[in-house]
Design an enzyme around this catalytic site. Structure first.
Site, PDB file in Angstrom:
ATOM      1  N   MET A   1      -3.577  -2.362  -2.608  1.00 42.95           N
ATOM      2  CA  MET A   1      -2.286  -3.010  -2.886  1.00 42.95           C
ATOM      3  C   MET A   1      -1.155  -1.973  -2.730  1.00 42.95           C
ATOM      4  O   MET A   1      -0.666  -1.791  -1.638  1.00 42.95           O
ATOM      5  CB  MET A   1      -2.311  -3.623  -4.274  1.00 42.95           C
ATOM      6  CG  MET A   1      -1.241  -4.634  -4.440  1.00 42.95           C
ATOM      7  SD  MET A   1      -1.798  -6.254  -4.896  1.00 42.95           S
ATOM      8  CE  MET A   1      -1.466  -6.376  -6.582  1.00 42.95           C
ATOM      9  N   CYS A   2      -0.765  -1.262  -3.734  1.00 40.89           N
ATOM     10  CA  CYS A   2       0.338  -0.293  -3.756  1.00 40.89           C
ATOM     11  C   CYS A   2       1.708  -0.976  -3.764  1.00 40.89           C
ATOM     12  O   CYS A   2       1.885  -2.031  -3.176  1.00 40.89           O
ATOM     13  CB  CYS A   2       0.333   0.680  -2.592  1.00 40.89           C
ATOM     14  SG  CYS A   2      -1.099   1.744  -2.533  1.00 40.89           S
ATOM     15  N   GLY A   3       2.645  -0.367  -4.449  1.00 38.87           N
ATOM     16  CA  GLY A   3       4.022  -0.854  -4.447  1.00 38.87           C
ATOM     17  C   GLY A   3       4.910   0.208  -3.825  1.00 38.87           C
ATOM     18  O   GLY A   3       4.724   1.398  -4.060  1.00 38.87           O
TER      19      GLY A   3
END
Lengths: 293, 227
Positions: A1-3
Site C-alpha cells: 500500500m504506502c501513502g
C-alpha cells in the site's frame, strides 16, 4: 500500500506553517503505511552552504557531534531525534567521504535546500519524534510505508535521495530494479540499499546529471521503469508527480491559489485551508505534472 | 437528521443508517464533514435519502440497496461497488472502478470518472455526464453504461452482454468490443436513462452503441493472443 504526500506553497505567507500542514497529511496517511515514515523539507537555499542530513546510531548525539567537528571545522550541527543536520561550506566530495568513514553515521541526503528525516515506526510517532510541526519551508514531500520490497529499516524507508537536493517517494513496486541498479552503478550513481525505490531515485539522478529536466527524466522513466508506481519527486525548485500507465496506485491533486497538494487519498488533505474550494483532480496515467520555478 | 463526521464515528453513522426502523417517518439524513473518509453509507438497505455534503473516500455507498444517496463532492475508488438497487448521485468526479460489479440500481456521475468505470458490472445503469478513463466496462456482463463525454483506452475489453452508449470519442476499443447498430429498443433505454439523469435535452442520435463481438466466448486458437 504506502501513502505518499507532497505540498508546494505558492503563497510565501504559508511557509511558516509548512510543517504543520505536512504533519496532518502524514498522520492521515498512517493507515496506508504503519511500518515507517519519512519526509523531506525544502527551504530557501543558502548558496555555498550545504546541509547534510545524517542518521546516527549506537552513540550519543554529544559524542558524535564532537567527533564530526574534529573533521569538519566550520560545521554547525543541529540534533533532531536520531538525525543530525550538518551545515558547512565544505564541498560535498570531501564531506561525503568523511561521513562514509563514520561507522555509526548513515547519509540520508544533502543539498543547499533539502533536509530529510526518516525512521522506523508508526508515522504518527515519527512526525512527533522529529517535531515536524515546527518546520517551515517552501515545499515538502512525505511517505508512510507498508514494506514490500525490502526490510523494515531506516535504509528501507522513503524519501530516497541519490543526488543533491533530490528526493523521491513511491507507492508501488518495481520489477526491473536489479538490472537497472547494475546499469546505474556502472554510470557512477551510488545506490546504498536493496530497495526498488532507491533505484528509481538513482535513475532520476542520472537523468538530471545528463542535463535533462525532472519532467523529461520522468517521461523517460515511463519506458525504462517496469512495475507499478505513483512517484512524487522533489528538487529544490519544485515537485512533480507521475503515475504509470496502468494507474493502479492512487493519487489526488488539490490546487488553490495558495498551494498545490498531492496525496494518495483525499482524506490526507481534508484539513488543508480552503481545500473544499480547491481544484481537485486525479493525475492522468502516464502524464507528468510538475510545479515550481 | 444530521450527522457530523468530525464528531460522530463513521461506525456509528453507518450503523444508524443500516438499521432504520421500518415504521419511522424520519427517512432523510445529511452527513457533514465527510473529509474523504472511506466506506461512508456502505451497506444501506432501506428506502432512505442520504446527502453526503462534501468529498468522500473509497467504497462510498457500496453494496447499496434501495437508498437514494447524493454526494455533493468527489468520491474515491469503488463508489457504489456491488450496488443491488437504489440510486447514487455523485455531483463531482469519481475515481476508479465506479459501479464495479454492481447488480442493479443507478449510478449518476455529473463529472468524470477515472479508469475501470463499470468493471465487471452485472446489471447496474451508470450515467457519466463527463468522460471515463481507460479499461472502462472491462468484462461488463449486463446493464448499461452511458458516457456523455469521451472514453480512454480499451473501452469494453472482454465485454459480455452489457451495452455502452457514448456520445464523445473513444480512444481505443478493447478486445472483442465492437460498434453495434442501435435499435429502437436501445434508443428507448438510452432515452429513459438520460431523462432519469436530468439530461432531457440530449439528442440520442449523437450516441453510438458498443457491445460484445462474442468472438471470445468460446476458446478459439485464432484468438489466443486476445485471451
Amino acid at each position: 500500500m504506502c501513502g505518499i504526500v507532497g505540498i508546494y506553497l505558492k503563497n510565501k505567507k504559508l511557509n511558516k506553517d509548512l510543517g504543520k500542514l505536512l504533519t496532518g497529511m502524514m498522520n492521515n496517511m498512517a493507515t496506508r503505511g504503519p511500518d515507517s515514515a519519512g519526509f523531506a523539507i525544502y527551504s530557501p537555499e543558502k548558496k555555498n552552504r550545504y546541509k547534510y542530513s545524517v542518521c546516527f546510531s549506537e552513540t550519543s548525539a554529544k559524542e558524535i557531534k564532537s567527533q564530526i567537528i574534529k573533521k569538519i571545522k566550520d560545521a554547525k550541527i543541529k540534533v533532531i531525534a536520531d538525525h543530525l543536520i550538518i551545515e558547512t561550506t565544505l564541498a560535498p566530495a570531501k564531506v561525503l567521504d568523511i561521513i562514509k568513514k563514520f561507522k555509526n553515521l548513515s547519509l540520508v541526503g544533502y543539498g543547499n535546500s533539502i533536509e530529510i528525516f526518516k525512521q522506523v515506526g508508526n508515522p504518527k510517532d515519527v512526525v512527533k519524534n522529529f517535531n515536524l510541526e515546527k518546520f517551515s519551508g517552501t515545499h515538502a514531500i512525505g511517505h508512510t510505508r507498508m514494506a514490500t520490497e525490502s526490510a523494515i529499516t531506516t535504509d528501507g524507508s522513503h524519501p530516497y535521495s541519490t543526488g543533491k537536493d533530490e528526493c523521491l517517494v513511491h507507492n508501488g513496486s518495481l520489477s526491473n530494479h536489479n538490472n537497472l541498479r547494475r546499469t546505474l552503478k556502472k554510470r557512477g550513481i551510488e545506490i546504498r540499499s536493496q530497495n526498488d525505490t532507491e533505484v528509481a531515485a538513482g535513475y532520476i539522478s542520472s537523468g538530471l546529471l545528463n542535463k535533462k529536466s525532472l519532467k523529461e527524466t520522468l517521461i523517460d522513466g515511463l519506458k525504462d521503469l517496469d512495475g507499478f508506481y505513483t512517484f512524487i519527486s522533489g528538487t529544490k525548485s519544485g515537485m512533480a508527480i507521475v503515475r504509470d500507465e496502468i494507474a493502479c496506485k492512487p493519487a489526488v491533486v488539490a490546487e488553490t491559489k495558495d498551494y498545490v497538494a498531492i496525496a494518495s487519498e483525499f482524506q490526507a488533505m481534508a484539513h488543508l485551508p480552503n481545500v473544499n474550494k480547491a481544484k481537485i483532480f486525479e493525475p492522468d496515467p502516464g502524464l507528468v505534472y510538475s510545479w515550481g520555478k | 437528521m444530521k450527522f457530523n463526521l468530525k464528531k460522530d464515528s463513521l461506525r456509528d453513522v453507518n450503523d444508524h443508517l443500516q438499521n432504520i426502523d421500518k415504521k419511522s417517518n424520519n427517512r432523510s439524513f445529511v452527513i457533514n464533514n465527510p473529509d474523504g473518509n472511506h466506506s461512508i453509507c456502505a451497506g444501506l438497505k432501506d428506502e432512505i435519502e442520504v446527502t453526503v455534503d462534501g468529498h468522500a473516500g473509497y467504497y462510498c455507498a457500496g453494496m447499496n440497496m434501495n437508498a437514494q444517496i447524493t454526494i455533493n463532492g468527489n468520491v474515491g475508488t469503488g463508489v457504489a461497488e456491488n450496488m443491488m438497487s437504489g440510486t447514487v448521485h455523485v455531483k463531482g468526479n469519481a475515481s476508479q472502478s465506479a459501479g464495479a460489479t454492481a447488480h442493479g440500481g443507478t449510478l449518476i456521475v455529473d463529472g468524470d470518472t477515472s479508469s475501470r468505470c463499470g468493471i465487471s458490472m452485472k446489471g447496474i445503469d451508470i450515467i457519466v455526464k463527463g468522460s471515463v478513463g481507460h479499461m472502462s466496462a472491462f468484462m461488463a456482463q449486463s446493464g448499461n453504461l452511458v458516457i456523455c463525454g469521451d472514453a480512454g483506452d480499451a473501452l469494453g475489453d472482454s465485454i459480455y452482454e452489457a451495452k455502452i452508449f457514448i456520445s464523445g470519442k473513444v480512444k481505443s476499443l478493447g478486445a472483442d468490443c465492437e460498434e453495434k447498430k442501435i435499435t429502437e429498443k436501445d434508443k428507448k433505454i438510452l432515452k429513459s436513462l438520460l431523462d432519469k439523469s436530468g439530461l432531457n435535452d440530449k439528442d440520442i442520435n449523437n450516441f453510438k452503441m458498443y457491445g460484445s463481438a462474442r468472438k471470445l466466448y468460446n476458446f478459439n486458437i485464432d484468438n489466443v493472443s486476445e485471451y
